[in-house]
Scaffold this motif. Structure first.
Motif, PDB file in Angstrom:
ATOM      1  N   LYS A 222       0.531  -0.989   0.102  1.00  0.00           N
ATOM      2  CA  LYS A 222       0.294   0.073   0.171  1.00  0.00           C
ATOM      3  C   LYS A 222       1.058   1.283   0.212  1.00  0.00           C
ATOM      4  O   LYS A 222       1.076   1.869   0.720  1.00  0.00           O
ATOM      5  N   SER A 223       1.842   0.671  -0.577  1.00  0.00           N
ATOM      6  CA  SER A 223       3.114   2.291  -0.515  1.00  0.00           C
ATOM      7  C   SER A 223       2.458   3.942  -1.303  1.00  0.00           C
ATOM      8  O   SER A 223       1.433   4.160  -1.919  1.00  0.00           O
ATOM      9  N   GLU A 224       2.608   4.273   0.248  1.00  0.00           N
ATOM     10  CA  GLU A 224       2.551   6.342   0.305  1.00  0.00           C
ATOM     11  C   GLU A 224       3.885   7.017  -0.968  1.00  0.00           C
ATOM     12  O   GLU A 224       3.815   8.157  -0.513  1.00  0.00           O
ATOM     13  N   LEU A 225       4.854   5.826  -0.876  1.00  0.00           N
ATOM     14  CA  LEU A 225       5.815   6.844  -2.075  1.00  0.00           C
ATOM     15  C   LEU A 225       6.117   7.502  -2.854  1.00  0.00           C
ATOM     16  O   LEU A 225       5.134   6.879  -3.513  1.00  0.00           O
ATOM     17  N   VAL A 226       6.455   8.046  -3.440  1.00  0.00           N
ATOM     18  CA  VAL A 226       6.301   9.033  -4.835  1.00  0.00           C
ATOM     19  C   VAL A 226       7.795   9.792  -4.563  1.00  0.00           C
ATOM     20  O   VAL A 226       8.571   9.657  -3.464  1.00  0.00           O
ATOM     21  N   ALA A 227       8.358   9.700  -5.874  1.00  0.00           N
ATOM     22  CA  ALA A 227       9.543  10.452  -6.598  1.00  0.00           C
ATOM     23  C   ALA A 227      10.036  10.756  -7.775  1.00  0.00           C
ATOM     24  O   ALA A 227       8.903  10.358  -8.102  1.00  0.00           O
ATOM     25  N   GLU A 228      10.685  12.268  -7.836  1.00  0.00           N
ATOM     26  CA  GLU A 228      10.560  12.424  -8.993  1.00  0.00           C
ATOM     27  C   GLU A 228      11.736  12.377  -9.371  1.00  0.00           C
ATOM     28  O   GLU A 228      12.562  12.657  -8.805  1.00  0.00           O
ATOM     29  N   VAL A 229      12.658  11.461 -10.600  1.00  0.00           N
ATOM     30  CA  VAL A 229      13.517  11.743 -11.365  1.00  0.00           C
ATOM     31  C   VAL A 229      14.194  12.666 -13.003  1.00  0.00           C
ATOM     32  O   VAL A 229      13.170  12.934 -13.151  1.00  0.00           O
ATOM     33  N   THR A 230      14.857  13.461 -12.013  1.00  0.00           N
ATOM     34  CA  THR A 230      15.277  14.701 -13.086  1.00  0.00           C
ATOM     35  C   THR A 230      16.478  14.735 -14.069  1.00  0.00           C
ATOM     36  O   THR A 230      17.067  13.555 -13.677  1.00  0.00           O
ATOM     37  N   ALA A 231      16.510  15.118 -15.024  1.00  0.00           N
ATOM     38  CA  ALA A 231      18.498  14.919 -15.530  1.00  0.00           C
ATOM     39  C   ALA A 231      19.562  15.018 -14.659  1.00  0.00           C
ATOM     40  O   ALA A 231      18.777  16.069 -13.982  1.00  0.00           O
ATOM     41  N   GLY A 232      20.337  14.290 -15.308  1.00  0.00           N
ATOM     42  CA  GLY A 232      21.175  14.890 -14.330  1.00  0.00           C
ATOM     43  C   GLY A 232      21.357  13.411 -12.538  1.00  0.00           C
ATOM     44  O   GLY A 232      20.470  12.738 -12.860  1.00  0.00           O
ATOM     45  N   ASP A 233      22.082  13.706 -11.969  1.00  0.00           N
ATOM     46  CA  ASP A 233      22.118  12.692 -10.835  1.00  0.00           C
ATOM     47  C   ASP A 233      20.960  13.325  -9.834  1.00  0.00           C
ATOM     48  O   ASP A 233      21.036  14.240  -9.369  1.00  0.00           O
ATOM     49  N   ASN A 234      20.120  11.829  -9.484  1.00  0.00           N
ATOM     50  CA  ASN A 234      19.619  12.165  -8.030  1.00  0.00           C
ATOM     51  C   ASN A 234      19.959  11.232  -6.836  1.00  0.00           C
ATOM     52  O   ASN A 234      19.766  10.037  -7.471  1.00  0.00           O
ATOM     53  N   VAL A 235      19.876  12.135  -5.949  1.00  0.00           N
ATOM     54  CA  VAL A 235      20.008  11.397  -5.096  1.00  0.00           C
ATOM     55  C   VAL A 235      18.360  11.152  -3.799  1.00  0.00           C
ATOM     56  O   VAL A 235      17.986  12.626  -3.309  1.00  0.00           O
ATOM     57  N   VAL A 236      17.719  10.091  -3.855  1.00  0.00           N
ATOM     58  CA  VAL A 236      16.652  10.002  -3.083  1.00  0.00           C
ATOM     59  C   VAL A 236      16.610   9.563  -1.774  1.00  0.00           C
ATOM     60  O   VAL A 236      17.157   7.987  -1.770  1.00  0.00           O
ATOM     61  N   ASP A 237      16.625  10.415  -0.733  1.00  0.00           N
ATOM     62  CA  ASP A 237      16.554   9.104   0.730  1.00  0.00           C
ATOM     63  C   ASP A 237      15.352   9.244   0.999  1.00  0.00           C
ATOM     64  O   ASP A 237      14.168   9.638   0.579  1.00  0.00           O
ATOM     65  N   PHE A 238      15.552   7.792   1.610  1.00  0.00           N
ATOM     66  CA  PHE A 238      14.188   7.519   2.116  1.00  0.00           C
ATOM     67  C   PHE A 238      14.260   6.996   4.026  1.00  0.00           C
ATOM     68  O   PHE A 238      15.257   6.293   4.546  1.00  0.00           O
ATOM     69  N   ASP A 239      13.711   7.739   4.819  1.00  0.00           N
ATOM     70  CA  ASP A 239      13.916   7.616   6.273  1.00  0.00           C
ATOM     71  C   ASP A 239      12.314   7.447   6.418  1.00  0.00           C
ATOM     72  O   ASP A 239      11.067   7.640   7.197  1.00  0.00           O
ATOM     73  N   LEU A 240      12.750   5.148   6.133  1.00  0.00           N
ATOM     74  CA  LEU A 240      10.585   4.814   7.170  1.00  0.00           C
ATOM     75  C   LEU A 240      10.764   4.197   8.148  1.00  0.00           C
ATOM     76  O   LEU A 240      12.232   4.931   9.373  1.00  0.00           O
ATOM     77  N   LYS A 241       9.559   4.493   9.060  1.00  0.00           N
ATOM     78  CA  LYS A 241       9.734   4.758  10.284  1.00  0.00           C
ATOM     79  C   LYS A 241       8.623   2.648  10.538  1.00  0.00           C
ATOM     80  O   LYS A 241       7.817   2.479  10.065  1.00  0.00           O
ATOM     81  N   SER A 242       8.421   2.597  11.532  1.00  0.00           N
ATOM     82  CA  SER A 242       7.790   1.123  11.736  1.00  0.00           C
ATOM     83  C   SER A 242       6.982   0.742  12.047  1.00  0.00           C
ATOM     84  O   SER A 242       6.638  -0.121  12.007  1.00  0.00           O
ATOM     85  N   LYS A 243       6.760   2.389  12.536  1.00  0.00           N
ATOM     86  CA  LYS A 243       4.894   2.122  13.479  1.00  0.00           C
ATOM     87  C   LYS A 243       4.113   3.250  12.778  1.00  0.00           C
ATOM     88  O   LYS A 243       5.283   4.207  12.614  1.00  0.00           O
TER      89      LYS A 243
END
Length: 140
Positions: A119-140
């Motif tokens: 039931k993912s709520e995660l989204v990301a946009e990939v643009t030209a050039g280098d992309n750094v996409v970090d995810f800080d997830l919570k167990s609760k």
């Protein structure tokens, strides 16, 4: 002499056609860009998690986190990155087999809440050039 000149012109024309046929034509691959990042769970690196970036249209890119929670996406076997544009993202720790060479090993259980995978709520946009996409997830 005229026959020789005509033969040379015909030979040059044939060589040109052959070279045109051997050159790379338009690629079937979309434009992609490198995507890397870190995944943490409750502030700690999340290892052995599989990420999938699914664009609105087209094939997804995937990656696997290492011991430090770092990942790098691959579009296919020959191409790193993800298609440019918006993506829905899923992250899962479930693995059917821990070791593909030994399928008798037990599966790895899911350690993440459903809001990160089924039931993912995660989204990301990939643009030209280098992309750094970090995810800080919570167990609760």
């Amino acid at each position: 002499m005229q026959v020789l000149l005509k033969c040379n012109i015909v030979s040059l024309a044939l060589c040109g056609l052959l070279l045109a046929g051997c050159s790379a034509g338009p690629s079937d691959l979309p434009e992609v860009a490198p995507v890397t990042g870190t995944v943490t769970l409750d502030g700690k690196p999340l290892n052995n998690a599989t990420l999938k970036f699914q664009p609105t249209a087209g094939r997804p890119s995937t990656g696997l986190t290492n011991e430090q929670g770092q990942y790098s996406l691959r579009y296919n076997i020959d191409l790193d990155g993800a298609k440019l544009g918006d993506h829905s993202v899923t992250i899962t720790t479930y693995q059917e087999f821990d070791d593909p060479s030994n399928p008798s090993k037990p599966a790895s259980p899911e350690r993440l809440p459903a809001k990160y995978h089924t039931k993912s709520e995660l989204v990301a946009e990939v643009t030209a050039g280098d992309n750094v996409v970090d995810f800080d997830l919570k167990s609760k």
